[in-house]
Every structure is written in structure tokens, then in C-alpha cells.
Scaffold this motif. Structure first.
Motif, short mmCIF file in Angstrom:
data_model
loop_
_atom_site.label_atom_id
_atom_site.label_comp_id
_atom_site.label_asym_id
_atom_site.label_seq_id
_atom_site.Cartn_x
_atom_site.Cartn_y
_atom_site.Cartn_z
N TRP A 1 0.85 -1.19 0.00
CA TRP A 1 0.00 0.00 0.00
C TRP A 1 0.88 1.24 0.00
CZ3 TRP A 1 -5.25 0.36 -0.43
CH2 TRP A 1 -5.99 -0.82 -0.25
N TYR A 2 0.49 2.19 -0.84
CA TYR A 2 1.19 3.46 -0.95
C TYR A 2 0.20 4.60 -0.73
CZ TYR A 2 4.99 0.96 -3.34
OH TYR A 2 6.03 0.09 -3.66
N ARG A 3 0.73 5.75 -0.27
CA ARG A 3 -0.05 6.97 -0.19
C ARG A 3 0.64 8.05 -1.01
NH1 ARG A 3 -1.33 8.97 5.52
NH2 ARG A 3 0.76 9.88 5.48
N GLN A 4 -0.15 8.78 -1.76
CA GLN A 4 0.40 9.81 -2.62
C GLN A 4 -0.29 11.14 -2.32
OE1 GLN A 4 -0.23 9.16 -6.80
NE2 GLN A 4 1.36 10.60 -7.41
N GLU A 5 0.50 12.17 -2.09
CA GLU A 5 -0.02 13.51 -1.87
C GLU A 5 0.17 14.32 -3.15
OE1 GLU A 5 1.22 15.25 1.78
OE2 GLU A 5 1.11 13.35 2.86
N PRO A 6 -0.64 15.37 -3.31
CA PRO A 6 -0.58 16.17 -4.55
C PRO A 6 0.83 16.67 -4.86
CG PRO A 6 -2.49 16.79 -3.26
CD PRO A 6 -1.69 15.86 -2.40
N GLY A 7 1.25 16.49 -6.12
CA GLY A 7 2.55 16.98 -6.55
C GLY A 7 3.74 16.13 -6.14
N GLU A 8 3.45 14.98 -5.55
CA GLU A 8 4.54 14.11 -5.10
C GLU A 8 4.34 12.70 -5.62
OE1 GLU A 8 6.51 17.15 -3.50
OE2 GLU A 8 7.23 15.07 -3.55
N GLY A 9 5.40 11.89 -5.52
CA GLY A 9 5.27 10.49 -5.87
C GLY A 9 4.69 9.67 -4.73
N PRO A 10 4.21 8.48 -5.02
CA PRO A 10 3.68 7.60 -3.96
C PRO A 10 4.77 7.23 -2.96
CG PRO A 10 3.02 6.83 -6.14
CD PRO A 10 4.05 7.87 -6.36
N VAL A 11 4.34 7.05 -1.72
CA VAL A 11 5.25 6.65 -0.65
C VAL A 11 4.75 5.34 -0.05
CG1 VAL A 11 6.18 7.25 1.62
CG2 VAL A 11 5.89 9.02 -0.13
N LEU A 12 5.65 4.38 0.08
CA LEU A 12 5.28 3.06 0.60
C LEU A 12 4.85 3.16 2.06
CD1 LEU A 12 5.23 -0.05 0.14
CD2 LEU A 12 7.57 -0.07 1.05
#
Lengths: 111, 114
Positions: free
Chosen positions: A34-45
Motif C-alpha cells: 500500500w502506498y499513499r500519494q499527496e498532490p505533486g509528489e510520488g507515492p510513498v510506501l
């Protein structure tokens, strides 16, 4: 071709509520991330689950891998505005050179 | 402490022109990936590399080529840009091939083809 379907695609709730996001497939995966992605950034594990039935907790987030290793869920308790973002699940076969990503769940937590 | 950087962050180009996006890593990871992200489609793999000069196609490779002459650099080239290639492009790196390894993503390149 392995596919991962996430539901819901969009979710908007009030701060303090609980929620669950689902990731489903007809294929078996050796592990799921599962990853979370915030606006303007890449996904983070956020987490990797590897064993059928496995449950992992990350503060208020609980991740579960299905017994048959075909599905996973992400449960958030007492959601906060900082949880807002795009949540992506990703899986692959053992030995696969690459991951397959779901289309994402866009979560909005309103104050 | 990024470990992975993409350049440029934003680019506007005209239809028919070649465009090259660069991904640079300082982690010495063997595996590198190029994805594009479009609304409703999630992340779709364009090309990936499993070593210097070792590359393979992903699910949406038409119109794209890649090169990896050094461990740290993975280049994505749009040979003749089209409007359908307007997207956000992400590079990712990974220690190993198995799905147990997490990916580290760059911050993305927003490409607009006019």
C-alpha cells in the motif's frame, strides 16, 4: 494480465470517522503493498503484507492481506485531515520484475 | 536526502518534437521503472530496467524508448510527442525484483504536449 481493483474510487468523510478501502483481484499475489500519494509528489510506501491472513498496524492504519492472497484492505480509525491523499495498492508474483498497481482511492477527510 | 530525482519537473512541448526525461538515483539500486499516471488509470508501467543496458517493455510502451548506460541514470524518450502522452511521469527504484521490495518514487515530471 493481473489486475487490481480498488474500491471505492472516491471517499469523502468527516474527521473522526472510520473508513475501509478495498483492493481486490482474481489473481493470487505473493505480496501486496500500500502506498499513499499527496498532490505533486510520488507515492510513498506505507506497508508490505506477505502472508495470507496477515494483519499489520501502522498507528491508526490497519492493513490486512486476505487468506487466499487475492485481496487486501486498509482500515483507518478516527480519520484525520492529514490522512487525505490517494491510496494505491500494488501486487506482484514472486519473481516478477515489476508491480501491478490498482487505480487508487482518493480519500478526502473534511475538518 | 531524496535518493531519486527527476528532471525536468515540468515541461511543455509541441506535438512531433522529441522529449527526454531523466531519472537519477544515488541508492545504487539495480531496478528502475518509468510509469505514467493519468486520472482513472492509476500508475501504468512504460518501461523498466533490471541493470545497465538491460531494459524491457511495460504495458504502455508504444511511442516511448529508454536507455540506461549507467546504474544511476534511466532516461525516457518520447520519440515524437503526441497529445495522448500528456501525463505525469514517475520514475521509481527498487533494490530487487520481487514484489516484497518497496519502490521509492521520484516527485514526477508533468509533461504537457500542445
Amino acid at each position: 494480465t493481473q489486475l487490481l481493483e480498488q474500491s471505492p474510487q472516491f471517499l469523502s468523510i468527516q474527521e473522526g470517522e472510520n473508513l475501509t478501502v478495498y483492493c481486490n483481484s482474481s489473481s493470487v499475489f505473493s505480496s501486496l503493498q500500500w502506498y499513499r500519494q499527496e498532490p505533486g509528489e510520488g507515492p510513498v510506501l506505507l506497508v508490505t503484507v506477505v502472508t495470507g491472513g496477515e494483519v499489520k498496524k501502522l498507528k491508526r492504519l490497519t492493513f490486512q492481506f486476505g487468506d487466499a492472497r487475492k485481496d487486501s484492505s486498509l482500515h483507518i480509525t478516527a480519520a484525520q485531515t492529514g490522512d487525505t491523499g490517494l491510496y494505491l495498492c500494488a501486487g506482484g508474483d514472486q519473481g516478477a520484475q515489476k508491480l501491478v498497481f490498482g487505480q487508487g482511492t482518493r480519500l478526502t477527510i473534511n475538518p | 536526502d531524496a535518493g531519486i530525482t527527476q528532471s525536468p519537473r515540468h515541461k511543455v512541448t509541441e506535438t512531433g518534437t522529441p522529449v527526454t526525461l531523466r531519472c537519477h538515483q544515488t541508492e545504487n539500486h539495480r531496478y528502475m521503472y518509468w510509469y505514467r499516471q493519468d486520472p482513472g488509470h492509476g500508475l501504468r508501467l512504460i518501461h523498466y530496467s533490471y541493470g545497465v543496458k538491460d531494459t524491457d517493455k511495460g504495458e504502455v510502451s508504444d511511442g516511448y524508448s529508454v536507455s540506461r548506460s549507467k546504474t544511476e541514470d534511466f532516461l525516457l524518450t518520447l520519440e515524437s510527442a503526441t497529445s495522448s502522452q500528456t501525463s505525469v511521469y514517475f520514475c521509481a527504484i527498487s533494490e530487487g525484483p520481487f514484489s516484497n521490495y518497496g519502490y521509492t518514487f521520484g516527485s514526477g515530471t508533468r509533461l504537457t504536449v500542445v
